[in-house]
Design a protein around this motif. Structure first.
Motif, PDB file in Angstrom:
ATOM      1  N   GLY A  16      47.825  40.594  41.906  1.00 34.88           N
ATOM      2  CA  GLY A  16      48.695  39.876  41.307  1.00 34.88           C
ATOM      3  C   GLY A  16      48.022  38.642  40.705  1.00 34.88           C
ATOM      4  O   GLY A  16      46.827  38.202  41.068  1.00 34.88           O
ATOM      5  N   SER A  17      48.729  37.714  39.848  1.00 41.96           N
ATOM      6  CA  SER A  17      48.227  36.773  39.258  1.00 41.96           C
ATOM      7  C   SER A  17      47.769  35.588  39.907  1.00 41.96           C
ATOM      8  O   SER A  17      46.767  34.899  39.780  1.00 41.96           O
ATOM      9  N   ALA A  18      48.627  35.118  40.975  1.00 43.76           N
ATOM     10  CA  ALA A  18      48.057  34.124  41.932  1.00 43.76           C
ATOM     11  C   ALA A  18      46.587  34.481  42.518  1.00 43.76           C
ATOM     12  O   ALA A  18      45.804  33.521  42.490  1.00 43.76           O
ATOM     13  N   LEU A  19      46.313  35.607  42.939  1.00 46.93           N
ATOM     14  CA  LEU A  19      44.999  35.996  43.411  1.00 46.93           C
ATOM     15  C   LEU A  19      44.130  35.979  42.281  1.00 46.93           C
ATOM     16  O   LEU A  19      42.962  35.219  42.501  1.00 46.93           O
ATOM     17  N   VAL A  20      44.409  36.519  41.140  1.00 44.93           N
ATOM     18  CA  VAL A  20      43.388  36.764  39.838  1.00 44.93           C
ATOM     19  C   VAL A  20      42.914  35.227  39.581  1.00 44.93           C
ATOM     20  O   VAL A  20      41.797  35.453  39.352  1.00 44.93           O
ATOM     21  N   THR A  21      43.968  34.668  39.436  1.00 41.41           N
ATOM     22  CA  THR A  21      43.628  33.097  39.055  1.00 41.41           C
ATOM     23  C   THR A  21      43.527  32.089  39.882  1.00 41.41           C
ATOM     24  O   THR A  21      43.551  30.803  39.427  1.00 41.41           O
ATOM     25  N   ASN A  22      43.289  32.474  41.157  1.00 38.01           N
ATOM     26  CA  ASN A  22      43.366  31.444  42.256  1.00 38.01           C
ATOM     27  C   ASN A  22      44.318  30.395  42.001  1.00 38.01           C
ATOM     28  O   ASN A  22      44.068  29.192  41.713  1.00 38.01           O
ATOM     29  N   ASN A  23      45.621  31.018  42.168  1.00 40.15           N
ATOM     30  CA  ASN A  23      46.743  29.932  41.847  1.00 40.15           C
ATOM     31  C   ASN A  23      46.652  29.281  40.429  1.00 40.15           C
ATOM     32  O   ASN A  23      47.230  28.219  40.483  1.00 40.15           O
ATOM     33  N   GLY A  24      46.224  29.680  39.512  1.00 40.81           N
ATOM     34  CA  GLY A  24      46.487  29.167  38.211  1.00 40.81           C
ATOM     35  C   GLY A  24      45.227  28.354  37.769  1.00 40.81           C
ATOM     36  O   GLY A  24      45.292  27.852  36.735  1.00 40.81           O
ATOM     37  N   ALA A  25      44.168  28.424  38.718  1.00 39.73           N
ATOM     38  CA  ALA A  25      42.947  27.559  38.491  1.00 39.73           C
ATOM     39  C   ALA A  25      41.969  28.137  37.673  1.00 39.73           C
ATOM     40  O   ALA A  25      40.848  27.776  37.362  1.00 39.73           O
ATOM     41  N   ARG A  47      35.994  58.737  46.237  1.00 46.20           N
ATOM     42  CA  ARG A  47      37.617  58.539  46.193  1.00 46.20           C
ATOM     43  C   ARG A  47      37.590  57.931  44.636  1.00 46.20           C
ATOM     44  O   ARG A  47      36.829  57.230  44.200  1.00 46.20           O
ATOM     45  N   GLU A  48      38.911  58.330  43.916  1.00 44.25           N
ATOM     46  CA  GLU A  48      39.272  57.626  42.764  1.00 44.25           C
ATOM     47  C   GLU A  48      40.208  56.531  42.920  1.00 44.25           C
ATOM     48  O   GLU A  48      41.034  56.262  43.515  1.00 44.25           O
ATOM     49  N   VAL A  49      39.734  55.264  41.911  1.00 47.02           N
ATOM     50  CA  VAL A  49      40.590  53.968  42.102  1.00 47.02           C
ATOM     51  C   VAL A  49      41.051  53.657  40.659  1.00 47.02           C
ATOM     52  O   VAL A  49      40.141  53.605  39.866  1.00 47.02           O
ATOM     53  N   ALA A  50      42.239  53.395  40.340  1.00 44.62           N
ATOM     54  CA  ALA A  50      42.694  52.625  39.277  1.00 44.62           C
ATOM     55  C   ALA A  50      43.139  51.200  39.758  1.00 44.62           C
ATOM     56  O   ALA A  50      43.663  51.174  40.639  1.00 44.62           O
ATOM     57  N   LEU A  51      43.062  50.122  38.881  1.00 52.52           N
ATOM     58  CA  LEU A  51      43.076  49.016  39.025  1.00 52.52           C
ATOM     59  C   LEU A  51      44.142  48.545  38.149  1.00 52.52           C
ATOM     60  O   LEU A  51      43.897  48.592  36.894  1.00 52.52           O
ATOM     61  N   VAL A  52      45.220  48.136  38.833  1.00 51.41           N
ATOM     62  CA  VAL A  52      46.295  47.244  38.034  1.00 51.41           C
ATOM     63  C   VAL A  52      46.174  45.850  38.422  1.00 51.41           C
ATOM     64  O   VAL A  52      46.285  45.359  39.381  1.00 51.41           O
ATOM     65  N   SER A  53      45.567  44.943  36.904  1.00 51.26           N
ATOM     66  CA  SER A  53      45.485  43.639  37.236  1.00 51.26           C
ATOM     67  C   SER A  53      46.463  42.733  36.381  1.00 51.26           C
ATOM     68  O   SER A  53      46.402  42.987  35.253  1.00 51.26           O
ATOM     69  N   SER A  54      46.961  41.872  37.242  1.00 49.33           N
ATOM     70  CA  SER A  54      47.784  40.557  36.302  1.00 49.33           C
ATOM     71  C   SER A  54      46.850  39.528  35.797  1.00 49.33           C
ATOM     72  O   SER A  54      45.627  39.704  36.299  1.00 49.33           O
ATOM     73  N   GLY A  55      47.250  38.746  35.742  1.00 50.68           N
ATOM     74  CA  GLY A  55      46.585  37.411  35.393  1.00 50.68           C
ATOM     75  C   GLY A  55      46.172  37.012  33.965  1.00 50.68           C
ATOM     76  O   GLY A  55      45.834  36.113  33.560  1.00 50.68           O
ATOM     77  N   ALA A  56      46.842  37.986  33.010  1.00 47.60           N
ATOM     78  CA  ALA A  56      46.168  37.835  31.647  1.00 47.60           C
ATOM     79  C   ALA A  56      47.099  36.393  31.222  1.00 47.60           C
ATOM     80  O   ALA A  56      46.238  35.497  30.522  1.00 47.60           O
ATOM     81  N   ILE A  57      48.243  36.278  31.521  1.00 49.24           N
ATOM     82  CA  ILE A  57      48.788  35.044  30.805  1.00 49.24           C
ATOM     83  C   ILE A  57      48.416  33.681  31.467  1.00 49.24           C
ATOM     84  O   ILE A  57      48.077  32.471  30.788  1.00 49.24           O
ATOM     85  N   ALA A  58      48.075  33.843  32.763  1.00 45.62           N
ATOM     86  CA  ALA A  58      47.756  32.770  33.576  1.00 45.62           C
ATOM     87  C   ALA A  58      46.326  32.037  33.121  1.00 45.62           C
ATOM     88  O   ALA A  58      45.962  31.068  33.034  1.00 45.62           O
ATOM     89  N   ALA A  59      45.479  33.212  32.976  1.00 42.08           N
ATOM     90  CA  ALA A  59      44.057  33.012  32.527  1.00 42.08           C
ATOM     91  C   ALA A  59      44.137  32.425  31.049  1.00 42.08           C
ATOM     92  O   ALA A  59      43.351  31.549  30.515  1.00 42.08           O
ATOM     93  N   TRP A  66      46.851  24.944  28.516  1.00 37.79           N
ATOM     94  CA  TRP A  66      48.112  24.537  29.093  1.00 37.79           C
ATOM     95  C   TRP A  66      48.391  24.400  30.390  1.00 37.79           C
ATOM     96  O   TRP A  66      48.062  25.436  31.380  1.00 37.79           O
ATOM     97  N   THR A  67      49.274  23.518  30.839  1.00 36.37           N
ATOM     98  CA  THR A  67      49.457  23.329  32.321  1.00 36.37           C
ATOM     99  C   THR A  67      50.775  23.954  32.722  1.00 36.37           C
ATOM    100  O   THR A  67      51.118  24.211  33.858  1.00 36.37           O
ATOM    101  N   LYS A  68      51.533  23.793  31.692  1.00 36.38           N
ATOM    102  CA  LYS A  68      53.052  24.556  32.191  1.00 36.38           C
ATOM    103  C   LYS A  68      53.257  25.856  31.321  1.00 36.38           C
ATOM    104  O   LYS A  68      52.876  25.995  30.374  1.00 36.38           O
ATOM    105  N   ARG A  69      53.721  26.807  32.029  1.00 28.41           N
ATOM    106  CA  ARG A  69      54.085  28.177  31.454  1.00 28.41           C
ATOM    107  C   ARG A  69      54.983  28.042  30.590  1.00 28.41           C
ATOM    108  O   ARG A  69      56.298  27.469  30.747  1.00 28.41           O
ATOM    109  N   PRO A  70      54.745  28.296  29.460  1.00 30.54           N
ATOM    110  CA  PRO A  70      55.771  28.305  28.160  1.00 30.54           C
ATOM    111  C   PRO A  70      56.964  29.204  28.369  1.00 30.54           C
ATOM    112  O   PRO A  70      56.823  30.310  29.245  1.00 30.54           O
ATOM    113  N   THR A  71      58.003  28.984  27.741  1.00 30.55           N
ATOM    114  CA  THR A  71      59.232  29.958  28.082  1.00 30.55           C
ATOM    115  C   THR A  71      59.138  30.766  27.009  1.00 30.55           C
ATOM    116  O   THR A  71      59.861  31.758  26.877  1.00 30.55           O
TER     117      THR A  71
END
Ligand SMILES: Nc1ncnc2c1ncn2[C@@H]1O[C@H](COP(=O)(O)OP(=O)(O)O)[C@@H](O)[C@H]1O
Ligand SMILES: N[C@@H](CCC(=O)OP(=O)(O)O)C(=O)O
Length: 371
Positions: A16-25, A47-59, A66-71
């Motif tokens: 999730g985004s929080a992990l990928v971006t270290n809480n937005g940092a 073993r086969e692994v696919a990775l679904v990664s969030s974090g594009a918007i936060a990164a 930008w410090t505030k998530r736009p709407t």
């Protein structure tokens, strides 16, 4: 119960985004390196692994200052486009240290709802996995509108698990797992060890997202587990901040919350093909093809003597013997008019006859159930 995870040969890991971006940092490169190392170790076990990664918007927000998530949608999409660059670059670098290639896959809801695009996405992903490449999957934020949005990547993770028939979906987040209530709001909440994914009581325990940078929260993870269970995949929700959570879960350690599926992938797929889809046509097949299908093989064009109905690639068709008995049903790789052109012909002639070769089989055995 945890042996279910130990036996999983194909897994989807969602971060999730929080992990990928270290809480937005900004992108947490150490975390990405650690996931790459663990996934590489699983690949080394075959073993086969696919990775679904969030974090594009936060990164992207971080890159743009930008410090505030736009709407506004357009600003979110712009941030995602900027951030996705950094995301895939960082993953490629992290996996290359282990001699692995990555591939960027961006999907929308429409891609998976449309049967033909569904099959294309499925064959691309399974081909990448067979090649030893690690697919890095995210929502195609740049083109989505409200109607075709997954919105949160938990749902996307479950749909990918359905798509590639993974046996396990590992959702890493910023909590230890599913608690009886949101632990940010209720300090007395306790961790659920395991339960049936379909058990409705978990929905009542799960709340929305606890942070400004994530989208889904726990409720989307519970729904993702329900969805994954429909294709027989077990879901684990665990903390991405524990040491080596992917390796430990995949080794069967009791970490986080396991929401298990009650049916196997094969039973689930059979159920789905048997119940949920209307037959769009018939392929009448000769005795040799009947014997091949009964021994678990795919249907090749050479065994088809007649094509009935009008259908598109990806439709569900019945394979019938000359006497009219349904031998199997499955998802067809070519449209009815293409099937008519390649019926009775050897696979080597498909490309000449219709101008391209999508798949050598008319109905692949993975997409077929015997009747
Ligand atoms: N019952 C619950 N158990 C655990 N977490 C919960 C629960 N209900 C709501 N949450 C919230 O869900 C959050 C995790 O989801 P989310 O913020 O979307 O993270 P991610 O980016 O990893 O998807 C937790 O931080 C927590 O505040
Ligand atoms: N596609 C979006 C992810 C959406 C989202 O925030 O998902 P999640 O963190 O899993 O709740 C992104 O990459 O920013």
């Amino acid at each position: 119960m945890r042996t279910k995870l130990r036996n999983a040969r194909r897994l989807v890991v969602k971060v999730g985004s929080a992990l990928v971006t270290n809480n937005g940092a900004g992108l947490d490169k150490d975390a990405l390196d650690a996931w790459a190392r663990q996934i590489a170790a699983l690949r080394a076990e075959g073993r086969e692994v696919a990775l679904v990664s969030s974090g594009a918007i936060a990164a992207g927000m971080q890159r743009l200052g930008w410090t505030k998530r736009p709407t506004e949608m357009s600003k979110l999409q712009a941030a995602a486009a900027v951030g996705q660059m950094g995301l895939v670059e960082a993953y490629e670098k992290a996996f290359s240290r282990h001699g692995l290639h990555t591939a960027q896959i961006l999907l929308t809801h429409e891609d998976l709802a449309d049967r033909s695009r569904y099959l294309n996405a499925r064959s691309t992903l399974t081909t990448l996995l067979a090649l030893g490449v690690v697919p890095i999957i995210n929502e195609n934020d740049t083109v989505v509108t409200d109607e075709i949005k997954f919105g949160d990547n938990d749902t996307l993770g479950a749909l990918v698990a359905n798509l590639i028939e993974a046996e396990a979906l590992i959702i890493l987040t910023d909590q230890q797992g599913l608690y009886t209530a949101d632990p940010r709001k209720d300090p007395a909440a306790t961790l659920i060890g395991e339960g049936r994914a379909e058990d409705r009581q978990y929905e009542a325990m799960a709340g929305g997202s606890g942070s400004a940078i994530s989208k889904g929260g726990m409720i989307t993870k519970i729904r993702a587990a329900q969805r994954a269970a429909r294709s027989g995949a077990h879901t684990c929700i665990a903390s991405g901040r524990e040491p080596d959570p992917i390796l430990r879960l995949a080794a069967g350690e009791a970490l986080g919350t396991l929401l298990y599926a009650s049916s196997t992938p094969l039973q689930a797929r059979k159920q789905w093909l048997a119940d949920h889809l209307q037959l769009a046509g018939d392929l009448v097949i000769d005795d040799g093809a009947v014997a091949a299908l009964k021994s678990g093989k795919s249907l090749l064009p050479v065994g088809v003597v007649e094509v009935r109905g009008d259908f598109e690639r990806g439709a569900v068709v019945a394979c019938r013997s000359l006497a009219g008995d349904e031998v199997a049903r499955g998802l067809v790789n070519y449209s009815a008019s293409e099937c008519r052109r390649i019926a009775r012909k050897p696979t080597a002639e498909i490309a000449n006859l219709i101008g391209y070769l999508d798949e050598p089989e008319l109905v692949h055995r993975d997409n077929m159930v015997a009747c």
